[in-house]
Scaffold this motif. Structure first.
Motif, PDB file in Angstrom:
ATOM      1  N   LYS A 234       0.851  -1.192   0.000  1.00 36.56           N
ATOM      2  CA  LYS A 234       0.000   0.000   0.000  1.00 36.56           C
ATOM      3  C   LYS A 234       0.889   1.245   0.000  1.00 36.56           C
ATOM      4  N   VAL A 235       0.753   2.059  -1.048  1.00 34.98           N
ATOM      5  CA  VAL A 235       1.478   3.325  -1.124  1.00 34.98           C
ATOM      6  C   VAL A 235       0.456   4.442  -0.996  1.00 34.98           C
ATOM      7  N   SER A 236       0.603   5.254   0.054  1.00 31.78           N
ATOM      8  CA  SER A 236      -0.365   6.319   0.338  1.00 31.78           C
ATOM      9  C   SER A 236       0.346   7.408   1.136  1.00 31.78           C
ATOM     10  N   ALA A 237      -0.430   8.313   1.700  1.00 32.71           N
ATOM     11  CA  ALA A 237       0.159   9.385   2.506  1.00 32.71           C
ATOM     12  C   ALA A 237       0.850   8.839   3.753  1.00 32.71           C
ATOM     13  N   LYS A 238       0.531   7.613   4.136  1.00 30.81           N
ATOM     14  CA  LYS A 238       1.199   7.003   5.281  1.00 30.81           C
ATOM     15  C   LYS A 238       2.617   6.567   4.928  1.00 30.81           C
ATOM     16  N   THR A 239       2.919   6.543   3.623  1.00 28.81           N
ATOM     17  CA  THR A 239       4.267   6.234   3.159  1.00 28.81           C
ATOM     18  C   THR A 239       4.717   7.377   2.240  1.00 28.81           C
ATOM     19  N   PRO A 240       4.962   8.567   2.787  1.00 28.36           N
ATOM     20  CA  PRO A 240       5.204   9.765   1.973  1.00 28.36           C
ATOM     21  C   PRO A 240       6.394   9.654   1.035  1.00 28.36           C
ATOM     22  N   GLU A 241       7.463   8.982   1.460  1.00 29.65           N
ATOM     23  CA  GLU A 241       8.631   8.860   0.591  1.00 29.65           C
ATOM     24  C   GLU A 241       8.310   8.001  -0.628  1.00 29.65           C
ATOM     25  N   LEU A 242       7.556   6.932  -0.426  1.00 29.63           N
ATOM     26  CA  LEU A 242       7.175   6.069  -1.544  1.00 29.63           C
ATOM     27  C   LEU A 242       6.209   6.798  -2.477  1.00 29.63           C
ATOM     28  N   MET A 243       5.289   7.565  -1.891  1.00 27.40           N
ATOM     29  CA  MET A 243       4.343   8.313  -2.723  1.00 27.40           C
ATOM     30  C   MET A 243       5.087   9.325  -3.592  1.00 27.40           C
ATOM     31  N   ALA A 244       6.057  10.002  -3.016  1.00 26.32           N
ATOM     32  CA  ALA A 244       6.842  10.963  -3.785  1.00 26.32           C
ATOM     33  C   ALA A 244       7.627  10.263  -4.891  1.00 26.32           C
ATOM     34  N   LYS A 245       8.106   9.050  -4.619  1.00 24.92           N
ATOM     35  CA  LYS A 245       8.858   8.300  -5.625  1.00 24.92           C
ATOM     36  C   LYS A 245       7.951   7.907  -6.790  1.00 24.92           C
ATOM     37  N   VAL A 246       6.717   7.512  -6.487  1.00 26.96           N
ATOM     38  CA  VAL A 246       5.752   7.174  -7.542  1.00 26.96           C
ATOM     39  C   VAL A 246       5.439   8.418  -8.379  1.00 26.96           C
ATOM     40  N   ALA A 247       5.233   9.541  -7.703  1.00 30.96           N
ATOM     41  CA  ALA A 247       4.967  10.796  -8.422  1.00 30.96           C
ATOM     42  C   ALA A 247       6.135  11.141  -9.341  1.00 30.96           C
ATOM     43  N   ASP A 248       7.364  10.936  -8.875  1.00 33.41           N
ATOM     44  CA  ASP A 248       8.541  11.196  -9.705  1.00 33.41           C
ATOM     45  C   ASP A 248       8.595  10.231 -10.888  1.00 33.41           C
ATOM     46  N   ASN A 249       8.163   8.999 -10.673  1.00 30.14           N
ATOM     47  CA  ASN A 249       8.132   8.038 -11.781  1.00 30.14           C
ATOM     48  C   ASN A 249       7.201   8.520 -12.890  1.00 30.14           C
ATOM     49  N   TYR A 250       6.035   9.036 -12.505  1.00 34.90           N
ATOM     50  CA  TYR A 250       5.116   9.586 -13.513  1.00 34.90           C
ATOM     51  C   TYR A 250       5.795  10.725 -14.275  1.00 34.90           C
ATOM     52  N   LYS A 251       6.525  11.537 -13.585  1.00 34.45           N
ATOM     53  CA  LYS A 251       7.176  12.688 -14.221  1.00 34.45           C
ATOM     54  C   LYS A 251       8.302  12.267 -15.157  1.00 34.45           C
ATOM     55  N   ASN A 252       9.090  11.264 -14.744  1.00 36.59           N
ATOM     56  CA  ASN A 252      10.366  11.001 -15.422  1.00 36.59           C
ATOM     57  C   ASN A 252      10.394   9.787 -16.337  1.00 36.59           C
ATOM     58  N   THR A 253       9.608   8.736 -16.049  1.00 36.25           N
ATOM     59  CA  THR A 253       9.817   7.478 -16.777  1.00 36.25           C
ATOM     60  C   THR A 253       8.567   6.833 -17.362  1.00 36.25           C
ATOM     61  N   VAL A 254       7.403   7.167 -16.863  1.00 34.68           N
ATOM     62  CA  VAL A 254       6.183   6.443 -17.265  1.00 34.68           C
ATOM     63  C   VAL A 254       5.790   6.731 -18.713  1.00 34.68           C
ATOM     64  N   PHE A 255       5.889   7.986 -19.148  1.00 39.87           N
ATOM     65  CA  PHE A 255       5.388   8.397 -20.460  1.00 39.87           C
ATOM     66  C   PHE A 255       6.531   8.520 -21.477  1.00 39.87           C
ATOM     67  N   THR A 256       6.361   7.867 -22.615  1.00 38.20           N
ATOM     68  CA  THR A 256       7.281   8.013 -23.738  1.00 38.20           C
ATOM     69  C   THR A 256       6.468   8.153 -25.020  1.00 38.20           C
ATOM     70  N   VAL A 257       7.077   8.722 -26.040  1.00 43.44           N
ATOM     71  CA  VAL A 257       6.375   8.936 -27.303  1.00 43.44           C
ATOM     72  C   VAL A 257       6.415   7.665 -28.147  1.00 43.44           C
ATOM     73  N   LYS A 258       5.252   7.236 -28.564  1.00 42.40           N
ATOM     74  CA  LYS A 258       5.136   6.090 -29.478  1.00 42.40           C
ATOM     75  C   LYS A 258       5.219   6.559 -30.924  1.00 42.40           C
ATOM     76  N   SER A 259       4.465   7.595 -31.260  1.00 40.39           N
ATOM     77  CA  SER A 259       4.479   8.152 -32.616  1.00 40.39           C
ATOM     78  C   SER A 259       3.796   9.505 -32.628  1.00 40.39           C
ATOM     79  N   VAL A 260       4.075  10.271 -33.679  1.00 37.36           N
ATOM     80  CA  VAL A 260       3.396  11.542 -33.935  1.00 37.36           C
ATOM     81  C   VAL A 260       2.801  11.460 -35.334  1.00 37.36           C
ATOM     82  N   GLU A 261       1.529  11.747 -35.448  1.00 35.41           N
ATOM     83  CA  GLU A 261       0.852  11.637 -36.746  1.00 35.41           C
ATOM     84  C   GLU A 261       0.301  13.004 -37.170  1.00 35.41           C
TER      85      GLU A 261
END
Length: 261
Positions: A234-261
């Protein structure tokens, strides 16, 4: 003389009408429509609910993936920014959700696309958006712009003294143990609002009468990058460091470009 005056007035009116039409036409012709597609994956496999995926040596099945995409912007090759006003979009693939202690049922949904209308014609080289809800709206839920609503099951009363939005949510079960273990990886709170900036590999060309697209890969496995879900299911406000790490993952690694049309 009277007929000449009438003719002159009619001609003047016609010229003014044509002038107004000419002024308005370029504005309408200078805008187009763009779609942003968020294609969920687990590594290279297509994401699907209630389907086993191997992540870090464990087998997981998910029942929903949801996150807010907000404050969407496109930056042109002339360094001009088009900002979509009141842009709050809930990207999701989810089974039905009981809301407000079961008084309301949010139906099963799959939504992966955002449409941007009236985008000025041009060549765009960068996409910017945020994951989450900005402090103004997060601290005052009576301001419900875009798709913000308390009836979509993305609010939480336990993180702060008042109700606030859940920015992202990934839930399911670890199926590896003999007795499956529920997991919930969520982000929220103003400190975990993140802005994603993506430089496009090829320019997005927007023009009237032409539909353009940005197709993104959304890697679910990278949402939980460097998160030990066996030790911390469980990652929530009770685990603030883990929550911040997940938020950073969204910012830095989750999204990549597949194509532009």
């Amino acid at each position: 003389m009277k007929n000449f005056k009438n003719f002159t007035l009619a001609l003047t009116a016609l010229i003014l009408l044509n002038s107004c039409s000419s002024d308005e036409a370029p504005s309408a012709a200078a805008e187009g429509t763009t779609q942003i597609n968020f294609d969920s994956k687990v590594g290279t496999a297509d994401f699907a609910l209630n389907t086993p995926f191997a992540i870090s040596g464990q087998s997981y099945q998910f029942d929903h993936l949801r996150y807010w995409v907000s404050d969407v912007k496109l930056v042109s090759d002339k360094n001009e920014t088009y900002a979509l006003s009141n842009s709050f979009f809930l990207i999701e693939e989810t089974t039905e959700i009981k809301v407000q202690e079961g008084k309301y049922t949010y139906p099963a949904q799959k939504r992966e696309a955002v449409e941007l209308k009236d985008v000025p014609s041009g060549s765009y080289t960068k996409l910017i958006f945020s994951v989450g809800v900005d402090a103004l709206h997060n601290d005052n839920m009576s301001i419900q712009d875009g798709e913000l609503s308390q009836l979509n099951g993305m609010t939480n009363i336990s993180w702060m003294w008042h109700t606030s939005y859940i920015f992202s949510s990934l839930t399911g079960k670890n199926m590896t143990p003999q007795t499956p273990v529920a997991i919930a990886v969520e982000t929220g709170l103003n400190t975990n609002y993140r802005t994603v900036e993506i430089t496009l590999p090829t320019a997005l060309v927007v023009s009237a009468g032409r539909s353009s697209k940005i197709n993104l890969n959304v890697d679910v496995e990278k949402i939980v990058k460097d998160i030990d879900l066996v030790a911390s299911p469980k990652v929530s406000a009770k685990t603030p460091e883990l929550m911040a790490k997940v938020a950073d993952n969204y910012k830095n690694t989750v999204f990549t470009v597949k194509s532009v049309e």
